[in-house]
Design a protein around this motif. Structure first.
Motif, PDB file in Angstrom:
ATOM      1  N   GLY A  49       0.778  -1.230   0.000  1.00 58.32           N
ATOM      2  CA  GLY A  49       0.000   0.000   0.000  1.00 58.32           C
ATOM      3  C   GLY A  49       0.811   1.281   0.000  1.00 58.32           C
ATOM      4  N   LEU A  50       2.136   1.168  -0.124  1.00 56.28           N
ATOM      5  CA  LEU A  50       3.011   2.338  -0.010  1.00 56.28           C
ATOM      6  C   LEU A  50       3.632   2.721  -1.356  1.00 56.28           C
ATOM      7  CD1 LEU A  50       4.855   1.393   3.313  1.00 56.28           C
ATOM      8  CD2 LEU A  50       2.862   2.897   3.013  1.00 56.28           C
ATOM      9  N   LYS A  51       4.164   3.951  -1.415  1.00 61.43           N
ATOM     10  CA  LYS A  51       4.880   4.432  -2.601  1.00 61.43           C
ATOM     11  C   LYS A  51       6.360   4.082  -2.429  1.00 61.43           C
ATOM     12  CE  LYS A  51       3.331   8.513  -1.779  1.00 61.43           C
ATOM     13  NZ  LYS A  51       3.021   9.957  -1.770  1.00 61.43           N
ATOM     14  N   VAL A  52       6.913   3.383  -3.407  1.00 57.52           N
ATOM     15  CA  VAL A  52       8.273   2.855  -3.312  1.00 57.52           C
ATOM     16  C   VAL A  52       9.112   3.398  -4.454  1.00 57.52           C
ATOM     17  CG1 VAL A  52       9.677   0.742  -3.325  1.00 57.52           C
ATOM     18  CG2 VAL A  52       7.430   0.743  -2.214  1.00 57.52           C
ATOM     19  N   HIS A  53      10.367   3.718  -4.152  1.00 57.09           N
ATOM     20  CA  HIS A  53      11.338   4.127  -5.177  1.00 57.09           C
ATOM     21  C   HIS A  53      12.555   3.217  -5.072  1.00 57.09           C
ATOM     22  CE1 HIS A  53      14.298   7.439  -6.751  1.00 57.09           C
ATOM     23  NE2 HIS A  53      14.171   6.442  -7.595  1.00 57.09           N
ATOM     24  N   ASP A  54      12.848   2.505  -6.160  1.00 52.87           N
ATOM     25  CA  ASP A  54      14.057   1.675  -6.230  1.00 52.87           C
ATOM     26  C   ASP A  54      15.118   2.490  -6.961  1.00 52.87           C
ATOM     27  OD1 ASP A  54      15.843  -0.441  -6.150  1.00 52.87           O
ATOM     28  OD2 ASP A  54      14.978  -1.452  -7.885  1.00 52.87           O
ATOM     29  N   LEU A  55      16.101   2.955  -6.205  1.00 50.32           N
ATOM     30  CA  LEU A  55      17.148   3.841  -6.713  1.00 50.32           C
ATOM     31  C   LEU A  55      18.286   3.001  -7.282  1.00 50.32           C
ATOM     32  CD1 LEU A  55      18.198   6.826  -6.768  1.00 50.32           C
ATOM     33  CD2 LEU A  55      19.100   6.400  -4.476  1.00 50.32           C
ATOM     34  N   ALA A  56      18.812   3.396  -8.447  1.00 46.41           N
ATOM     35  CA  ALA A  56      19.867   2.615  -9.111  1.00 46.41           C
ATOM     36  C   ALA A  56      19.373   1.180  -9.314  1.00 46.41           C
ATOM     37  CB  ALA A  56      21.171   2.650  -8.310  1.00 46.41           C
ATOM     38  N   THR A  57      18.245   1.069  -9.985  1.00 50.27           N
ATOM     39  CA  THR A  57      17.479  -0.175 -10.047  1.00 50.27           C
ATOM     40  C   THR A  57      18.187  -1.334 -10.734  1.00 50.27           C
ATOM     41  OG1 THR A  57      15.263  -1.046 -10.489  1.00 50.27           O
ATOM     42  CG2 THR A  57      16.249   0.352 -12.206  1.00 50.27           C
ATOM     43  N   GLY A  58      19.095  -1.053 -11.671  1.00 53.31           N
ATOM     44  CA  GLY A  58      19.764  -2.146 -12.391  1.00 53.31           C
ATOM     45  C   GLY A  58      18.750  -2.972 -13.147  1.00 53.31           C
ATOM     46  N   SER A  59      18.656  -4.262 -12.827  1.00 50.70           N
ATOM     47  CA  SER A  59      17.718  -5.161 -13.505  1.00 50.70           C
ATOM     48  C   SER A  59      16.274  -4.922 -13.088  1.00 50.70           C
ATOM     49  CB  SER A  59      18.079  -6.615 -13.184  1.00 50.70           C
ATOM     50  OG  SER A  59      17.862  -6.870 -11.797  1.00 50.70           O
ATOM     51  N   GLY A  60      16.069  -4.193 -11.991  1.00 52.19           N
ATOM     52  CA  GLY A  60      14.720  -3.945 -11.495  1.00 52.19           C
ATOM     53  C   GLY A  60      14.213  -4.984 -10.520  1.00 52.19           C
ATOM     54  N   VAL A  61      15.083  -5.892 -10.068  1.00 53.48           N
ATOM     55  CA  VAL A  61      14.599  -7.013  -9.247  1.00 53.48           C
ATOM     56  C   VAL A  61      13.925  -6.560  -7.949  1.00 53.48           C
ATOM     57  CG1 VAL A  61      16.891  -7.411  -8.200  1.00 53.48           C
ATOM     58  CG2 VAL A  61      15.180  -9.239  -8.212  1.00 53.48           C
ATOM     59  N   ALA A  62      14.499  -5.600  -7.246  1.00 47.94           N
ATOM     60  CA  ALA A  62      13.892  -5.154  -5.989  1.00 47.94           C
ATOM     61  C   ALA A  62      12.578  -4.428  -6.250  1.00 47.94           C
ATOM     62  CB  ALA A  62      14.859  -4.265  -5.220  1.00 47.94           C
ATOM     63  N   ALA A  63      12.538  -3.635  -7.319  1.00 44.88           N
ATOM     64  CA  ALA A  63      11.309  -2.925  -7.680  1.00 44.88           C
ATOM     65  C   ALA A  63      10.199  -3.908  -8.026  1.00 44.88           C
ATOM     66  CB  ALA A  63      11.588  -1.996  -8.858  1.00 44.88           C
ATOM     67  N   ILE A  64      10.534  -4.939  -8.787  1.00 46.37           N
ATOM     68  CA  ILE A  64       9.550  -5.959  -9.169  1.00 46.37           C
ATOM     69  C   ILE A  64       9.021  -6.668  -7.928  1.00 46.37           C
ATOM     70  CG2 ILE A  64       9.280  -8.173 -10.369  1.00 46.37           C
ATOM     71  CD1 ILE A  64      11.347  -6.981 -12.451  1.00 46.37           C
ATOM     72  N   ALA A  65       9.914  -6.993  -7.002  1.00 49.66           N
ATOM     73  CA  ALA A  65       9.494  -7.637  -5.757  1.00 49.66           C
ATOM     74  C   ALA A  65       8.564  -6.730  -4.965  1.00 49.66           C
ATOM     75  CB  ALA A  65      10.708  -8.016  -4.923  1.00 49.66           C
ATOM     76  N   ALA A  66       8.870  -5.438  -4.925  1.00 51.30           N
ATOM     77  CA  ALA A  66       8.010  -4.495  -4.202  1.00 51.30           C
ATOM     78  C   ALA A  66       6.612  -4.463  -4.821  1.00 51.30           C
ATOM     79  CB  ALA A  66       8.634  -3.111  -4.209  1.00 51.30           C
ATOM     80  N   ALA A  67       6.563  -4.460  -6.144  1.00 50.93           N
ATOM     81  CA  ALA A  67       5.266  -4.461  -6.827  1.00 50.93           C
ATOM     82  C   ALA A  67       4.509  -5.756  -6.537  1.00 50.93           C
ATOM     83  CB  ALA A  67       5.466  -4.270  -8.330  1.00 50.93           C
ATOM     84  N   ARG A  68       5.230  -6.870  -6.576  1.00 53.34           N
ATOM     85  CA  ARG A  68       4.599  -8.174  -6.289  1.00 53.34           C
ATOM     86  C   ARG A  68       4.122  -8.246  -4.842  1.00 53.34           C
ATOM     87  NH1 ARG A  68       6.575 -12.435  -9.817  1.00 53.34           N
ATOM     88  NH2 ARG A  68       5.567 -13.909  -8.406  1.00 53.34           N
ATOM     89  N   ALA A  69       4.800  -7.510  -3.950  1.00 55.57           N
ATOM     90  CA  ALA A  69       4.447  -7.530  -2.526  1.00 55.57           C
ATOM     91  C   ALA A  69       3.310  -6.578  -2.186  1.00 55.57           C
ATOM     92  CB  ALA A  69       5.681  -7.197  -1.682  1.00 55.57           C
ATOM     93  N   GLY A  70       2.766  -5.892  -3.200  1.00 51.76           N
ATOM     94  CA  GLY A  70       1.576  -5.081  -2.965  1.00 51.76           C
ATOM     95  C   GLY A  70       1.792  -3.599  -2.774  1.00 51.76           C
ATOM     96  N   ALA A  71       2.949  -3.073  -3.184  1.00 46.40           N
ATOM     97  CA  ALA A  71       3.153  -1.621  -3.105  1.00 46.40           C
ATOM     98  C   ALA A  71       2.098  -0.901  -3.948  1.00 46.40           C
ATOM     99  CB  ALA A  71       4.548  -1.263  -3.601  1.00 46.40           C
TER     100      ALA A  71
END
Length: 200
Positions: free
Chosen positions: A68-90
């Motif tokens: 339910g939160l707004k997330v920023h993945d800085l220096a995302t590279g492949s995007g793996v952490a950002a994708i996980a955040a989206a999958r976790a319900g951000a």
């Protein structure tokens, strides 16, 4: 710098996520004939670095961190952490990087995992993620400054780091630790013990 050929592969630590990655036998500079060229960033996005994988594992195991939160993945590279955040319900996830090729790779990886990433971050995200960003003195200093600014603005700051030499551990406390399988061609070992850290 030329990009190595990639294929969609599940991640060792996060098999729920697949990314377009270089072969595990590939090195960071292989596509450039083994040479570093300062005019173009290396294709960091073609590899699943330990810090990003650890962050992704942590977020999938602790979805309440971003749900339910707004997330920023800085220096995302492949995007793996950002994708996980989206999958976790951000509520929304932005993935940014100085390298336009990384942003494009993160978008392609997001599409392959059926999630959507923004390219423009919210000015005041609730959660700021950064994986494997303390690999050189210059980058570490800049990243530390950006992370501290976000923390002052009340962001919850999480970093994945496998013990890179320039990590300012005094500013963080460890919240999790994982043995992450990594390509020996990249890290000169097959496993890196990698921590997820919360900025104090």
């Amino acid at each position: 710098m030329p990009a190595p050929p990639t294929a969609l592969r599940p991640l060792p630590l996060v098999p729920e996520i697949s990314l377009f990655l270089a072969d595990s036998s590939a090195g960071l500079f292989d596509a450039a004939g083994g040479e570093f060229r300062s005019d173009e960033p290396p294709p960091f996005w073609a590899f699943a670095w330990a810090g990003g994988q650890a962050l992704a594992r942590y977020l999938l195991d602790h979805p309440e961190t971003v749900a339910g939160l707004k997330v920023h993945d800085l220096a995302t590279g492949s995007g793996v952490a950002a994708i996980a955040a989206a999958r976790a319900g951000a509520a929304e996830v932005a993935a940014t990087d100085l390298d336009p090729a990384a942003v494009a790779a993160a978008q392609a990886n997001a599409a392959a995992n059926n999630v959507t990433l923004r390219e423009q971050p919210d000015a005041r995200p609730d959660v700021l993620l950064a994986g494997d960003v303390f690999y050189s003195p210059t980058v570490a200093a800049e990243m530390t400054q950006r992370l501290r600014a976000a923390r002052r603005n009340s962001a919850y700051v999480l970093v994945g780091d496998p013990g890179r030499g320039y990590f300012p551990d005094r500013l963080f406390e460890r919240v999790a630790e994982y043995p992450v399988p990594v390509p020996a061609a990249l890290e000169e070992t097959e496993t890196l013990v990698t921590a997820v850290w919360r900025m104090r």
